[in-house]
Design a protein around this motif. Sequence first.
Motif, PDB file in Angstrom:
ATOM      1  N   SER A  16       0.812  -1.226   0.000  1.00 49.98           N
ATOM      2  CA  SER A  16       0.000   0.000   0.000  1.00 49.98           C
ATOM      3  C   SER A  16       0.844   1.274   0.000  1.00 49.98           C
ATOM      4  O   SER A  16       0.541   2.205  -0.758  1.00 49.98           O
ATOM      5  CB  SER A  16      -0.991  -0.001   1.161  1.00 49.98           C
ATOM      6  OG  SER A  16      -0.324   0.003   2.382  1.00 49.98           O
ATOM      7  N   GLU A  19       2.707   1.767  -3.382  1.00 47.95           N
ATOM      8  CA  GLU A  19       1.723   2.116  -4.403  1.00 47.95           C
ATOM      9  C   GLU A  19       1.354   3.590  -4.280  1.00 47.95           C
ATOM     10  O   GLU A  19       1.245   4.294  -5.284  1.00 47.95           O
ATOM     11  CB  GLU A  19       0.477   1.230  -4.246  1.00 47.95           C
ATOM     12  CG  GLU A  19      -0.504   1.329  -5.394  1.00 47.95           C
ATOM     13  CD  GLU A  19      -1.524   2.426  -5.226  1.00 47.95           C
ATOM     14  OE1 GLU A  19      -2.060   2.895  -6.240  1.00 47.95           O
ATOM     15  OE2 GLU A  19      -1.780   2.841  -4.078  1.00 47.95           O
ATOM     16  N   ALA A  20       1.203   4.083  -3.068  1.00 47.06           N
ATOM     17  CA  ALA A  20       0.879   5.497  -2.854  1.00 47.06           C
ATOM     18  C   ALA A  20       2.034   6.397  -3.301  1.00 47.06           C
ATOM     19  O   ALA A  20       1.806   7.438  -3.937  1.00 47.06           O
ATOM     20  CB  ALA A  20       0.548   5.749  -1.389  1.00 47.06           C
ATOM     21  N   TYR A  55      -1.620  -4.348  -5.624  1.00 50.58           N
ATOM     22  CA  TYR A  55      -2.510  -3.903  -4.555  1.00 50.58           C
ATOM     23  C   TYR A  55      -3.891  -4.512  -4.719  1.00 50.58           C
ATOM     24  O   TYR A  55      -4.468  -5.027  -3.760  1.00 50.58           O
ATOM     25  CB  TYR A  55      -2.602  -2.372  -4.526  1.00 50.58           C
ATOM     26  CG  TYR A  55      -3.443  -1.852  -3.382  1.00 50.58           C
ATOM     27  CD1 TYR A  55      -2.848  -1.479  -2.182  1.00 50.58           C
ATOM     28  CD2 TYR A  55      -4.831  -1.746  -3.481  1.00 50.58           C
ATOM     29  CE1 TYR A  55      -3.612  -1.014  -1.120  1.00 50.58           C
ATOM     30  CE2 TYR A  55      -5.596  -1.289  -2.425  1.00 50.58           C
ATOM     31  CZ  TYR A  55      -4.980  -0.918  -1.245  1.00 50.58           C
ATOM     32  OH  TYR A  55      -5.744  -0.476  -0.201  1.00 50.58           O
ATOM     33  N   SER A  80      -7.006   3.089  -2.471  1.00 49.96           N
ATOM     34  CA  SER A  80      -5.965   2.803  -3.458  1.00 49.96           C
ATOM     35  C   SER A  80      -5.986   3.772  -4.632  1.00 49.96           C
ATOM     36  O   SER A  80      -4.987   3.892  -5.336  1.00 49.96           O
ATOM     37  CB  SER A  80      -6.101   1.373  -3.972  1.00 49.96           C
ATOM     38  OG  SER A  80      -7.196   1.263  -4.854  1.00 49.96           O
ATOM     39  N   GLY A  86      -3.072   5.318   0.148  1.00 53.07           N
ATOM     40  CA  GLY A  86      -2.258   4.149   0.478  1.00 53.07           C
ATOM     41  C   GLY A  86      -1.576   4.268   1.828  1.00 53.07           C
ATOM     42  O   GLY A  86      -1.415   3.279   2.542  1.00 53.07           O
TER      43      GLY A  86
END
Length: 117
Positions: A16, A19-20, A55, A80, A86
Amino acid sequence: MDIKTASSLHRLRLVSAPEAVSFLLLLVCSVLKRTTDFNAVPVMGAIHGVLFVLYVLFWLDAWNKTKWSFGTAALYFVLSVLPLGGFYAERKLKREAEDAVIASRARAEAAQDAVKA
């Protein structure tokens, strides 16, 4: 919480935050592409795409294993697609995992006390 559920939450938590970060970097690269000659969008887009797919796969696995309500699962999905979501998801998942460990230990202690009695 069994080990499979805990590991699915752990995997979702691990992906997470990156990904953010990749989402934020992709937004920065998009702005730089339009304002300068710097164009890292294809590379950053591919990186973010892979992390987003991971994710979503880990989110589906966690939803299946934890038996989240639709609202909880929807919240984690919406997080997401938000630029800073995230990071919030990672913190919330960490808290959820810690609470599950505490509850598991309490159940184990209660079971031991019942056997002793």
